[in-house]
Every structure is written in C-alpha cells, then in structure tokens.
Write an enzyme that holds these catalytic residues in place. Structure first.
Site, PDB file in Angstrom:
ATOM      1  N   ASP A 142       0.854  -1.191   0.000  1.00 18.34           N
ATOM      2  CA  ASP A 142       0.000   0.000   0.000  1.00 18.34           C
ATOM      3  C   ASP A 142       0.891   1.243   0.000  1.00 18.34           C
ATOM      4  O   ASP A 142       1.753   1.392   0.868  1.00 18.34           O
ATOM      5  CB  ASP A 142      -0.898  -0.036   1.244  1.00 18.34           C
ATOM      6  CG  ASP A 142      -1.689   1.248   1.435  1.00 18.34           C
ATOM      7  OD1 ASP A 142      -1.923   1.949   0.442  1.00 18.34           O
ATOM      8  OD2 ASP A 142      -2.056   1.550   2.585  1.00 18.34           O
TER       9      ASP A 142
ATOM     10  N   ASN B  16      -0.477   4.539  -0.205  1.00 16.95           N
ATOM     11  CA  ASN B  16      -1.150   5.788   0.209  1.00 16.95           C
ATOM     12  C   ASN B  16      -1.827   5.709   1.575  1.00 16.95           C
ATOM     13  O   ASN B  16      -2.556   6.623   1.967  1.00 16.95           O
ATOM     14  CB  ASN B  16      -2.162   6.228  -0.858  1.00 16.95           C
ATOM     15  CG  ASN B  16      -3.285   5.208  -1.045  1.00 16.95           C
ATOM     16  OD1 ASN B  16      -3.346   4.197  -0.338  1.00 16.95           O
ATOM     17  ND2 ASN B  16      -4.168   5.471  -1.998  1.00 16.95           N
TER      18      ASN B  16
ATOM     19  N   ASP C 191      -1.783  -1.253  -3.783  1.00 17.62           N
ATOM     20  CA  ASP C 191      -2.124  -0.484  -4.982  1.00 17.62           C
ATOM     21  C   ASP C 191      -0.973  -0.474  -5.982  1.00 17.62           C
ATOM     22  O   ASP C 191       0.097  -1.044  -5.740  1.00 17.62           O
ATOM     23  CB  ASP C 191      -2.523   0.944  -4.588  1.00 17.62           C
ATOM     24  CG  ASP C 191      -1.517   1.587  -3.636  1.00 17.62           C
ATOM     25  OD1 ASP C 191      -0.307   1.350  -3.791  1.00 17.62           O
ATOM     26  OD2 ASP C 191      -1.944   2.331  -2.722  1.00 17.62           O
TER      27      ASP C 191
ATOM     28  N   ASP D 196      -5.046  -9.865 -15.867  1.00 18.73           N
ATOM     29  CA  ASP D 196      -6.064 -10.890 -15.660  1.00 18.73           C
ATOM     30  C   ASP D 196      -7.260 -10.553 -16.542  1.00 18.73           C
ATOM     31  O   ASP D 196      -7.823  -9.461 -16.455  1.00 18.73           O
ATOM     32  CB  ASP D 196      -6.487 -10.917 -14.187  1.00 18.73           C
ATOM     33  CG  ASP D 196      -6.708 -12.332 -13.679  1.00 18.73           C
ATOM     34  OD1 ASP D 196      -7.371 -13.095 -14.391  1.00 18.73           O
ATOM     35  OD2 ASP D 196      -6.209 -12.657 -12.593  1.00 18.73           O
TER      36      ASP D 196
ATOM     37  N   ASP E  75      -9.191 -15.880 -16.706  1.00 16.36           N
ATOM     38  CA  ASP E  75      -9.969 -16.429 -15.605  1.00 16.36           C
ATOM     39  C   ASP E  75     -11.027 -17.414 -16.124  1.00 16.36           C
ATOM     40  O   ASP E  75     -11.752 -17.110 -17.079  1.00 16.36           O
ATOM     41  CB  ASP E  75     -10.644 -15.269 -14.860  1.00 16.36           C
ATOM     42  CG  ASP E  75     -11.345 -15.704 -13.604  1.00 16.36           C
ATOM     43  OD1 ASP E  75     -10.675 -16.246 -12.710  1.00 16.36           O
ATOM     44  OD2 ASP E  75     -12.573 -15.495 -13.509  1.00 16.36           O
TER      45      ASP E  75
ATOM     46  N   GLU F 258      -6.915 -20.301 -17.125  1.00 15.26           N
ATOM     47  CA  GLU F 258      -7.335 -21.026 -15.926  1.00 15.26           C
ATOM     48  C   GLU F 258      -8.400 -22.011 -16.392  1.00 15.26           C
ATOM     49  O   GLU F 258      -9.522 -21.624 -16.731  1.00 15.26           O
ATOM     50  CB  GLU F 258      -7.912 -20.079 -14.875  1.00 15.26           C
ATOM     51  CG  GLU F 258      -8.326 -20.820 -13.609  1.00 15.26           C
ATOM     52  CD  GLU F 258      -9.160 -19.991 -12.655  1.00 15.26           C
ATOM     53  OE1 GLU F 258      -9.164 -20.321 -11.451  1.00 15.26           O
ATOM     54  OE2 GLU F 258      -9.827 -19.034 -13.091  1.00 15.26           O
TER      55      GLU F 258
ATOM     56  N   HIS G  65      -3.828 -16.923  -5.636  1.00 14.61           N
ATOM     57  CA  HIS G  65      -4.721 -16.162  -4.751  1.00 14.61           C
ATOM     58  C   HIS G  65      -5.930 -16.975  -4.291  1.00 14.61           C
ATOM     59  O   HIS G  65      -6.636 -16.548  -3.371  1.00 14.61           O
ATOM     60  CB  HIS G  65      -5.185 -14.898  -5.459  1.00 14.61           C
ATOM     61  CG  HIS G  65      -5.982 -15.180  -6.695  1.00 14.61           C
ATOM     62  ND1 HIS G  65      -5.422 -15.717  -7.834  1.00 14.61           N
ATOM     63  CD2 HIS G  65      -7.305 -15.033  -6.977  1.00 14.61           C
ATOM     64  CE1 HIS G  65      -6.355 -15.883  -8.758  1.00 14.61           C
ATOM     65  NE2 HIS G  65      -7.512 -15.481  -8.259  1.00 14.61           N
ATOM     66  N   ASP G  66      -6.165 -18.124  -4.910  1.00 12.94           N
ATOM     67  CA  ASP G  66      -7.296 -18.982  -4.535  1.00 12.94           C
ATOM     68  C   ASP G  66      -6.878 -20.213  -3.744  1.00 12.94           C
ATOM     69  O   ASP G  66      -7.713 -21.022  -3.364  1.00 12.94           O
ATOM     70  CB  ASP G  66      -8.034 -19.473  -5.798  1.00 12.94           C
ATOM     71  CG  ASP G  66      -8.867 -18.390  -6.453  1.00 12.94           C
ATOM     72  OD1 ASP G  66      -9.267 -17.447  -5.753  1.00 12.94           O
ATOM     73  OD2 ASP G  66      -9.110 -18.493  -7.669  1.00 12.94           O
TER      74      ASP G  66
END
Length: 535
Positions: free
Chosen positions: A19, A21, A27, A96, A193, A234, A308-309
């Site tokens: 991050d 900010n 981000d 993605d 995806d 995927e 991430h899954d």
C-alpha cells in the site's frame, strides 16, 4: 525457442502486495515501489490480478468497466508508469482477463436487466424459470430472479457476477475489442480467468463445452495472431487429455493452461473442497507424472503450487514451523525442476504461511457462504474451521510481510485484512539478510532454468514410484541429464541408491542442505537435491 519456456512468472495480488497511500489496500503505487525487489528475485513476467473498475464483490473478479482502473488501486497514469518501469527492467506484464462474467454493475448488465428488448439483454443468459438445480461455486442456485424482466439470469459464481452469453457474436466482438485495446497499450498478454467455462451449456448443467476451443481459436485470430503475447488459461476442468488441445501451438488457442488436479488430492472425492483427508504423496507424484508426459512435445505445462485462490504451499504440503525453510525450498526445487513455466505466488519466495483467524476476521465471500451452508448441513464448527484453516482463500490474501515494523511495512493505515501475526519472524527485510534464505534459493532456481537447457527440453521419468516418502524424477535429453531427489517428510528416511547417484552424476546443482558430508543412502528431513551430468 519461445521466450516463455525459460521464463518464471510472479503473481501479484495487488490488494495485499504493498500500500503506497495509507488506505490499507495495496495499490499500483506500491508495486512501483517494489519493482527492483522483483528484478532482484529474477522473475521475467508479472501476472497482475484484476485492477479494473469493480464494486469488489469478489475482490475485483467482478468487473464493471474493462477500460478503467479501479480508483482503489490508482490511476491509468500510474498503470502506465508501472508498465514502463517493469519493461525497462526486462520484466513483462500480463493482466487478468475476466470475461466469463461481468459485474452486475457493468453497463451491459444494467441495460440487460431493465429491458428484454435491449440489445444487451442477449449479452447474458436468461430463462423464464430455473431450468436446472445446478449450484454456483459460491453456494446457492446458479439462477437468480430479476424483477424488472420477470426472468432468471445465470451466474456460476456470485449472484453479482452474471455470466456472459458467449453464443452471442456481439459479446465476443466486445471482448476481442477490449483485449486488443490492452495489447495496444503495451501489455504482454493475459491470464484468463475460468476461460474453459465460456463454452458451457447451462441447459444441461455442463460446465465445459467444445465451443470453448472454437471461441479461443476465434479469439487467437482476432487478437493474438502476429503478436508476441503470452496467454495462460485457468482451465479447472482440463484433463491431461484436453490440456494439449489448449496449448498445442498448431491449434492456435493458448500458450499454456493451468491444471488443478494436483491441488484437489487432500479432498474427499465428490464432497467438495472443504471435506478433507490426508494428502498421499504417491497420488501427487502420479498426477505430476501424467501431466508431464501428456504435454511433453504436445503442449506446455504451467507449474504452480499456490495462487490467490489456494492456501500457502509450505503450510499445505510442507512444515510451516520446525522445517519451514527446508520444506519451502524442497517444494520449490521439486516444482521448478519439471518441464513447464513456473509461477511464484507473492510471499512464496519468503515462505509465508497460512493463518488461523477467528471466524469474524475472514473476508472471502466463498468462505462466508460456505460457513452458512455447512452449518445448515449439520457440520460442527470445529470441522468448518478446520476446512477454512486448510483451504480458505484468505490464507493467500494476507498482506506481504515486508518487515517487522507495525503492519509488516505493508501500510501506514489499517490493513483491509488482518496480517499473519508471524510477520515479526517471517518478512522480506530479514529474509534478504539471510544467506541461506528461501528467497536466495528461488533466485538460484530461476538462474538454473535459464542456464540449463535440460530444464526446458528434457523428458520426465518418475523414480521411487512406490515410495510414499520420496519424490524423485529424472529429466533427460540427448546431451544432459538431471535428477531430483526429495524427502517429503519431517523424518530422516532411507533412500536406497542415493550414494550411487551422487557418484554417477557430475555435480550437485542445488540442495537445500549444506553438503558437508559424504552422501549416504539417507535423506534428512525435507532434504532435496538436484544432480546434473552432461552425456
């Protein structure tokens, strides 16, 4: 040779990366800050999970505008700066592509749900009544009622993620237009995806239909032909028989695809992802053997443990306490020694682990829906929580642990999801100071892939096939031979013939222990060795 055959991909989940900010959400500015870290690791490609405009019902996999950057992540100017900074360091960027479905806040769906006569109505899948009892991946029926048109629309995921109607040529044209728009901007390709679902047959509850291949060939012609791009699908329903169809160059579909068979082996078959059993190493070995042989010279493999899954691999198949570093390295060596393009999920290179949060601290929609569903089915909370600890997607989504300061150096604000409390012991800053770190080991794995042709071209032969403790294989070409031997347990085990292997090969390319002893027929806990010889 295709450049991506010697490449290593690093997946960034922006919300949890860095991050810049202070709003607690990772981000683009945070990625820009860490470009040199990625360069130091040695990766060639960054895969960025969705940063498009989205209401974030499913953490960005519900897109409301494919042409805009979500203000949570920054601006298009920042995106262009990030792309330039990566390219100037020789790192490519793939985005993605989420086109099986959109957000219910996408303008297409807003128009579709208001009026049956809108041209956008046929961009989605509608029925007068639910015609099947199919369940969505996120629990509940795939059919959701829409009051304005007195119809039901189809959604394989959240009800806020209506599926696009790929049978409609206008939908396909719009998708190809957005793909070309991003490629013209200078990105290097896409991770796609759930792309095998675009040919589904809702009327029959069939998830994968042959039309997926037809559409991908059409997409290739409309978007990728004549461009040097990297595309990975995927494909959850891919098998060793169908995977070559996606990645055979002559068929002109994808560069490669993800197969997930190796990540379902601790599930009780037929009971879904949450009902668990002990992982059997021999099952895992057979899956890799089948996939390695199926795609050799017929396509191309994607090699991955985590994303991430998926839960953190060192907690899932290694030992995330006593032998965290040894098992983290072993898992990396076993994977990176195979044929295919390896993917490193953020934090894997420092051995980040799973978490055990109280239930109220989990954020993932899949987990939240599962708890309600399993409680209604009579599961105990103990069994539900065991499933979440082992398989919950939030395991992979806790922020990167950059240092031991407050909030692990991820943010100056309040993190969007809690940090793993072990960040004071496991973090990038401390790891980079350690000579024998997992990070350093991954750097060496990446270098070996570039320096040794055998990794790219060699065939695959599984060894010690019946041994439930050892994962070993040979890679062989006309001029080189590689042998990987790994102990998948936390015990010292016998490995017959290991001393002979040591004398037969020219040298040890890599090992996760210091070889300060004569190699005997014994492997130490989670020990892994990569032997090499020229023929």
């Amino acid at each position: 040779m295709d450049w991506w055959k010697k490449s290593v991909v690093y997946q960034i989940y922006p919300m949890s990366f860095k991050d810049s900010n202070g709003d607690g959400i990772g981000d683009i500015g945070g990625i820009i800050e860490k470009v040199d870290y990625l360069k130091e690791l040695g990766v060639d490609v960054i895969w960025l999970t969705p940063i498009y405009e989205s209401p974030m019902d499913d953490n960005g996999y519900d897109i409301s505008d494919y042409y805009k950057i979500n203000p949570l992540f920054g601006t298009m100017e920042q995106f262009e700066e990030m792309l330039d900074k990566l390219h100037s360091r020789g790192i490519k960027l793939i985005m993605d592509l989420v086109v099986n479905h959109t957000s219910d806040e996408h303008q297409w769906f807003k128009e579709a749900r208001k009026d049956k006569n809108s041209k956008y109505h046929d961009f989605y899948i509608w029925k007068d009544k639910p015609i099947t009892d199919q369940q969505s991946f996120f629990s509940g029926s795939v059919w959701e009622y829409n009051e304005e048109t007195d119809e039901y629309y189809y959604h394989l995921f959240s009800k806020r993620q209506p599926d696009l109607n790929w049978d409609n040529e206008e939908v396909r044209k719009e998708v190809y237009r957005l793909i070309n728009w991003w490629l013209d901007k200078g990105i290097d390709g896409f991770r796609m995806d759930v792309i095998d679902l675009i040919g589904k047959i809702p009327e029959e509850s069939v998830m994968f239909g042959e039309k997926s291949h037809i559409y991908l060939q059409e997409m290739h012609k409309a978007c990728f032909e004549g461009r040097d791009v990297f595309t990975v699908g995927e494909t959850s329903f891919a098998t060793p028989q169908s995977a070559p169809l996606y990645s055979d160059k002559e068929r002109k579909e994808l560069t490669m695809c993800f197969g997930f068979e190796h990540l379902g082996l601790e599930e009780i078959k037929g009971n879904g992802k949450w009902d668990l059993k002990k992982l059997e190493l021999n099952e895992l070995k057979q899956v890799f053997k089948i996939w390695q042989k199926a795609l050799h010279e017929k396509g191309w493999n994607s090699l991955f443990w985590s994303n991430h899954d998926q839960p953190r691999i060192v907690s899932r198949m290694g030992n995330d306490t006593t032998y965290r570093i040894e098992s983290g390295k072993m898992l990396g060596l076993v994977l990176h020694g195979m044929q295919g393009t390896p993917y490193i999920y953020q934090g894997e290179e420092i051995g980040m682990t799973n978490v055990k949060f109280p239930l109220e601290d989990y954020k993932d929609i899949e987990t939240i829906n599962m708890v309600k569903e399993k409680q209604e089915a009579g599961w105990s909370m103990e069994k539900i929580m065991a499933g979440i600890y082992a398989k919950g997607r939030d395991n992979a989504r806790t922020p990167i642990q950059w240092n031991s300061s407050e909030n692990a150096g991820f943010t100056t604000g309040t993190p969007w999801i809690k940090l793993n409390p072990n960040y004071t012991e496991i973090n990038v800053e401390d790891t980079l100071k350690q000579e024998n770190s997992i990070f350093n080991f991954y750097q060496q794995l990446i270098k070996i892939r570039k320096d040794y042709e055998i990794i790219t071209v060699g065939d695959f032969e599984l060894l010690y096939e019946e041994d439930s403790n050892i994962f070993a294989y040979t890679r062989k070409s006309e001029t080189e031979e590689l042998r990987v031997v790994a102990n998948f347990t936390g015990e010292e085990i016998e490995c017959k013939g290991l001393s002979e292997i040591a004398t037969e090969y020219d040298r040890v390319l890599l090992t996760n222990y210091t070889l300060n002893r004569t190699v005997k027929d014994v492997l130490r806990p989670y020990e892994a060795i990569m032997f090499y010889k020229s023929i």
